[in-house]
Write a protein that holds these residues in place. Structure first.
Motif, PDB file in Angstrom:
ATOM      1  N   ILE A   2      41.630  27.027  33.545  1.00 23.94           N
ATOM      2  CA  ILE A   2      41.482  28.222  32.716  1.00 23.94           C
ATOM      3  C   ILE A   2      42.240  29.377  33.358  1.00 23.94           C
ATOM      4  N   ASP A   3      42.657  30.329  32.528  1.00 27.59           N
ATOM      5  CA  ASP A   3      43.358  31.520  33.010  1.00 27.59           C
ATOM      6  C   ASP A   3      42.355  32.635  33.243  1.00 27.59           C
ATOM      7  N   ILE A   4      42.421  33.254  34.434  1.00 25.91           N
ATOM      8  CA  ILE A   4      41.595  34.416  34.758  1.00 25.91           C
ATOM      9  C   ILE A   4      42.460  35.422  35.504  1.00 25.91           C
ATOM     10  N   GLU A   5      41.894  36.581  35.785  1.00 24.30           N
ATOM     11  CA  GLU A   5      42.567  37.590  36.585  1.00 24.30           C
ATOM     12  C   GLU A   5      41.623  38.064  37.677  1.00 24.30           C
ATOM     13  N   VAL A   6      42.217  38.463  38.804  1.00 22.01           N
ATOM     14  CA  VAL A   6      41.469  39.101  39.884  1.00 22.01           C
ATOM     15  C   VAL A   6      42.184  40.412  40.147  1.00 22.01           C
ATOM     16  N   VAL A   7      41.422  41.503  40.231  1.00 20.99           N
ATOM     17  CA  VAL A   7      42.021  42.816  40.402  1.00 20.99           C
ATOM     18  C   VAL A   7      41.330  43.585  41.516  1.00 20.99           C
ATOM     19  N   TYR A   8      42.146  44.371  42.248  1.00 21.38           N
ATOM     20  CA  TYR A   8      41.636  45.256  43.293  1.00 21.38           C
ATOM     21  C   TYR A   8      42.441  46.547  43.199  1.00 21.38           C
ATOM     22  N   ALA A   9      41.760  47.671  43.191  1.00 19.48           N
ATOM     23  CA  ALA A   9      42.450  48.946  43.026  1.00 19.48           C
ATOM     24  C   ALA A   9      42.172  49.873  44.199  1.00 19.48           C
ATOM     25  N   LEU A  10      43.239  50.438  44.709  1.00 21.78           N
ATOM     26  CA  LEU A  10      43.152  51.521  45.680  1.00 21.78           C
ATOM     27  C   LEU A  10      43.438  52.813  44.932  1.00 21.78           C
ATOM     28  N   ALA A  11      43.293  53.933  45.580  1.00 21.43           N
ATOM     29  CA  ALA A  11      43.534  55.209  44.911  1.00 21.43           C
ATOM     30  C   ALA A  11      44.969  55.298  44.388  1.00 21.43           C
ATOM     31  N   GLN A  12      45.926  54.753  45.126  1.00 22.11           N
ATOM     32  CA  GLN A  12      47.332  54.875  44.745  1.00 22.11           C
ATOM     33  C   GLN A  12      47.896  53.633  44.058  1.00 22.11           C
ATOM     34  N   GLN A  13      47.188  52.519  44.127  1.00 21.38           N
ATOM     35  CA  GLN A  13      47.791  51.281  43.641  1.00 21.38           C
ATOM     36  C   GLN A  13      46.728  50.309  43.133  1.00 21.38           C
ATOM     37  N   GLN A  14      47.045  49.644  42.035  1.00 26.91           N
ATOM     38  CA  GLN A  14      46.187  48.579  41.500  1.00 26.91           C
ATOM     39  C   GLN A  14      46.984  47.283  41.548  1.00 26.91           C
ATOM     40  N   THR A  15      46.332  46.230  42.030  1.00 23.90           N
ATOM     41  CA  THR A  15      46.988  44.925  42.090  1.00 23.90           C
ATOM     42  C   THR A  15      46.208  43.950  41.226  1.00 23.90           C
ATOM     43  N   LEU A  16      46.914  43.269  40.341  1.00 22.22           N
ATOM     44  CA  LEU A  16      46.310  42.287  39.458  1.00 22.22           C
ATOM     45  C   LEU A  16      46.939  40.933  39.754  1.00 22.22           C
ATOM     46  N   LEU A  17      46.090  39.947  39.964  1.00 16.04           N
ATOM     47  CA  LEU A  17      46.551  38.606  40.266  1.00 16.04           C
ATOM     48  C   LEU A  17      46.106  37.687  39.131  1.00 16.04           C
ATOM     49  N   ALA A  18      47.056  37.090  38.415  1.00 18.46           N
ATOM     50  CA  ALA A  18      46.748  36.145  37.340  1.00 18.46           C
ATOM     51  C   ALA A  18      46.704  34.747  37.939  1.00 18.46           C
ATOM     52  N   LEU A  19      45.620  34.020  37.638  1.00 19.68           N
ATOM     53  CA  LEU A  19      45.417  32.701  38.226  1.00 19.68           C
ATOM     54  C   LEU A  19      45.022  31.666  37.179  1.00 19.68           C
ATOM     55  N   LYS A  20      45.306  30.420  37.498  1.00 19.74           N
ATOM     56  CA  LYS A  20      44.759  29.275  36.757  1.00 19.74           C
ATOM     57  C   LYS A  20      43.792  28.611  37.735  1.00 19.74           C
ATOM     58  N   VAL A  21      42.532  28.497  37.312  1.00 19.09           N
ATOM     59  CA  VAL A  21      41.510  27.896  38.177  1.00 19.09           C
ATOM     60  C   VAL A  21      40.823  26.768  37.418  1.00 19.09           C
ATOM     61  N   PRO A  22      40.229  25.836  38.141  1.00 21.34           N
ATOM     62  CA  PRO A  22      39.506  24.762  37.455  1.00 21.34           C
ATOM     63  C   PRO A  22      38.321  25.317  36.667  1.00 21.34           C
ATOM     64  N   ALA A  23      38.105  24.814  35.465  1.00 16.91           N
ATOM     65  CA  ALA A  23      36.933  25.198  34.680  1.00 16.91           C
ATOM     66  C   ALA A  23      35.696  24.877  35.509  1.00 16.91           C
ATOM     67  N   GLY A  24      34.707  25.763  35.451  1.00 18.56           N
ATOM     68  CA  GLY A  24      33.493  25.571  36.224  1.00 18.56           C
ATOM     69  C   GLY A  24      33.512  26.239  37.588  1.00 18.56           C
ATOM     70  N   SER A  25      34.612  26.925  37.918  1.00 23.12           N
ATOM     71  CA  SER A  25      34.705  27.618  39.212  1.00 23.12           C
ATOM     72  C   SER A  25      33.778  28.819  39.228  1.00 23.12           C
ATOM     73  N   SER A  26      33.149  29.050  40.365  1.00 27.65           N
ATOM     74  CA  SER A  26      32.308  30.240  40.514  1.00 27.65           C
ATOM     75  C   SER A  26      33.170  31.408  40.989  1.00 27.65           C
ATOM     76  N   VAL A  27      32.636  32.601  40.867  1.00 24.07           N
ATOM     77  CA  VAL A  27      33.335  33.797  41.352  1.00 24.07           C
ATOM     78  C   VAL A  27      33.622  33.641  42.843  1.00 24.07           C
ATOM     79  N   ALA A  28      32.643  33.175  43.609  1.00 25.00           N
ATOM     80  CA  ALA A  28      32.828  33.001  45.051  1.00 25.00           C
ATOM     81  C   ALA A  28      33.939  31.998  45.348  1.00 25.00           C
ATOM     82  N   GLN A  29      34.011  30.927  44.590  1.00 28.84           N
ATOM     83  CA  GLN A  29      35.068  29.935  44.798  1.00 28.84           C
ATOM     84  C   GLN A  29      36.444  30.542  44.524  1.00 28.84           C
ATOM     85  N   VAL A  30      36.545  31.333  43.481  1.00 31.94           N
ATOM     86  CA  VAL A  30      37.823  31.981  43.166  1.00 31.94           C
ATOM     87  C   VAL A  30      38.235  32.904  44.309  1.00 31.94           C
ATOM     88  N   LEU A  31      37.286  33.666  44.851  1.00 33.04           N
ATOM     89  CA  LEU A  31      37.608  34.614  45.918  1.00 33.04           C
ATOM     90  C   LEU A  31      37.997  33.925  47.217  1.00 33.04           C
TER      91      LEU A  31
END
Length: 101
Positions: A2-31
């Motif tokens: 499945i397609d998901i995104e992970v994002v982290y933002a600093l005051a000056q910059q936002q970074t978005l990471l687009a990923l394909k992960v196995p269906a059934g993955s937990s948030v902790a597993q993705v991180l």
């Protein structure tokens, strides 16, 4: 997969990471994925608060991600919002006392 995104933002910059992960993955597993860890090596992702579309995930190991979701990694607060409001109210009271008295 499945397609998901992970994002982290600093005051000056936002970074978005687009990923394909196995269906059934937990948030902790993705991180724990190598791509995520390499993107933000300075972060202790296991200890940071995270959410999905603005809602905090209390148990990342149990929350399964769905296709199209965005995992948000939250920065720690620099100041307690309650303390900021208390200080602002105290300053306003002092200002009123000076103006009226």
């Amino acid at each position: 997969m499945i397609d998901i995104e992970v994002v982290y933002a600093l005051a000056q910059q936002q970074t978005l990471l687009a990923l394909k992960v196995p269906a059934g993955s937990s948030v902790a597993q993705v991180l724990r994925l190598e791509a995520v860890v390499q993107q933000w090596p300075e972060l202790d992702l296991a200890a940071m608060p995270v959410g999905i579309f603005g809602k905090v995930v209390d148990q990342p190991a149990e929350r399964v991600v769905q296709a199209g979701e965005r995992i948000e990694i939250y920065r720690p607060l620099l100041a307690d919002p309650k303390e900021i409001r208390r200080l602002r109210a105290a300053k306003a009271a002092r200002d009123r006392a000076k103006a009226g008295g």
